[in-house]
Design an enzyme around this catalytic site. Structure first.
Site, PDB file in Angstrom:
ATOM      1  N   ARG A   1     -24.114  26.783  -2.911  1.00 18.79           N
ATOM      2  CA  ARG A   1     -25.733  26.062  -4.069  1.00 18.79           C
ATOM      3  C   ARG A   1     -26.597  27.264  -4.968  1.00 18.79           C
ATOM      4  O   ARG A   1     -27.433  27.048  -4.240  1.00 18.79           O
ATOM      5  CB  ARG A   1     -25.544  24.885  -3.697  1.00 18.79           C
ATOM      6  CG  ARG A   1     -24.737  23.781  -3.711  1.00 18.79           C
ATOM      7  CD  ARG A   1     -24.107  24.064  -5.017  1.00 18.79           C
ATOM      8  NE  ARG A   1     -23.076  23.244  -4.905  1.00 18.79           N
ATOM      9  CZ  ARG A   1     -21.811  22.983  -4.690  1.00 18.79           C
ATOM     10  NH1 ARG A   1     -21.132  24.016  -4.561  1.00 18.79           N
ATOM     11  NH2 ARG A   1     -20.949  21.676  -5.125  1.00 18.79           N
TER      12      ARG A   1
ATOM     13  N   SER B   1     -24.413  15.760  -8.919  1.00 22.41           N
ATOM     14  CA  SER B   1     -24.910  16.031  -7.673  1.00 22.41           C
ATOM     15  C   SER B   1     -26.673  15.959  -7.572  1.00 22.41           C
ATOM     16  O   SER B   1     -27.172  17.165  -7.412  1.00 22.41           O
ATOM     17  CB  SER B   1     -24.583  16.536  -6.387  1.00 22.41           C
ATOM     18  OG  SER B   1     -23.352  15.952  -6.702  1.00 22.41           O
TER      19      SER B   1
ATOM     20  N   GLU C   1     -30.549  19.586  -5.023  1.00 19.33           N
ATOM     21  CA  GLU C   1     -29.842  20.276  -4.793  1.00 19.33           C
ATOM     22  C   GLU C   1     -30.137  21.023  -6.909  1.00 19.33           C
ATOM     23  O   GLU C   1     -29.714  21.538  -7.403  1.00 19.33           O
ATOM     24  CB  GLU C   1     -28.336  20.443  -5.425  1.00 19.33           C
ATOM     25  CG  GLU C   1     -26.805  21.143  -6.013  1.00 19.33           C
ATOM     26  CD  GLU C   1     -25.824  20.846  -6.006  1.00 19.33           C
ATOM     27  OE1 GLU C   1     -24.645  20.456  -6.742  1.00 19.33           O
ATOM     28  OE2 GLU C   1     -25.570  20.363  -4.825  1.00 19.33           O
TER      29      GLU C   1
END
Length: 275
Positions: free
Chosen positions: A152, A201, A271
């Site tokens: 990520r 998420s 995130e």
């Protein structure tokens, strides 16, 4: 350059209500020369929430949507939506992006955070990324190695480079198989959480652990806070609705983060991007 007055709910896939913002929509790379060094760059808002009042230029790249298929590669601009690109490549039996389906993220947004799912990441397809250096006002080309991709993560999170386009290496896959894979991933995602009014998420998975399980263990699955709630089937997803407020979203995110730190002694890293 198109300039528009836009509410927070129109800039984020959460559709949370909030402040109004002046947003710039470049129509070509030349327009980028007009931007300020601290401009905030936005794709389709699939992982971004707008909470604070405007403090800088907000620039949406969703008008940059051209792409050119070259054999088994495609040169695509940053604003092209991945579901649209997948559907355009499918009749040519060109695949590789199916793991992103049907998330309406832009190519640039996917590269920025190195979008990953089902043991695949967008970085695996990258040959080169074309960028605009906001500070020095020039265009540059980066190799896959230059992009410093990680979990990520990418170099684009730590500098003033704007992704303008990328060259992707595709795979020869029959269109029937591409469709079957896309349909399968769509069903999996829809069975886990609603695709509308969420940012997917919220937290990164800590090494060797599941953020969703940690949040669930702390009793948050299905927990409602004002106008937002934790998804009943996936604890790492916050579900919103037409009445949701950006402030409520951040309050719930912070409550989850604080509780997990207190009970599990683990700090969850968001995130998503918060403006």
């Amino acid at each position: 350059m198109i300039i528009s007055n836009t509410n927070a709910k129109e800039l984020s896939s959460s559709h949370c209500n909030g402040h109004n913002y002046t947003v710039l929509f470049p129509e070509n790379v030349s327009d980028l020369y007009e931007l300020e060094n601290n401009a905030f760059i936005l794709g389709n808002g699939t992982n971004t929430i707008f909470v604070n009042k405007q403090k800088s230029q907000i620039v949406s790249l969703k008008k940059l949507t051209k792409f050119d298929i070259r054999g088994k590669t495609v040169l695509a601009e940053t604003g092209v939506l991945l579901p649209n690109l997948i559907n355009s490549l499918k009749p040519l039996n060109l695949g590789g992006l199916e793991f992103t389906y049907p998330i309406p993220t832009t190519l640039g947004g996917a590269i920025y955070q190195n979008f990953g799912a089902y043991e695949k990441t967008i970085s695996e397809l990258i040959l080169e990324v074309h960028c605009f250096d906001l500070k020095n006002k020039k265009t540059i080309t980066l190799t896959k190695e230059d992009c410093a991709f990680g979990y990520r993560d990418s170099i684009f999170k730590t500098n003033e480079l704007i992704i303008t386009s990328a060259l992707l290496q595709l795979e020869t896959i029959h269109q029937i198989d591409i469709k079957a894979t896309c349909d399968s991933f769509k069903l999996k995602r829809e069975s886990s959480y609603p695709l509308a009014y969420t940012l997917g998420s919220i937290f990164k998975n800590p090494p060797g652990l599941s953020a969703g399980k940690l949040i669930d263990d702390c009793g948050f699955k299905g927990y409602a806070h004002k106008t937002v709630m934790v998804c009943e089937s996936h604890a790492n997803v916050i579900v919103c609705n037409k009445e949701s407020q950006s402030e409520d979203f951040i309050e719930l995110l912070t409550l989850i983060q604080t509780t997990v730190t207190t009970k599990k002694n683990i700090t969850l890293i968001p995130e998503i991007v918060v403006y």
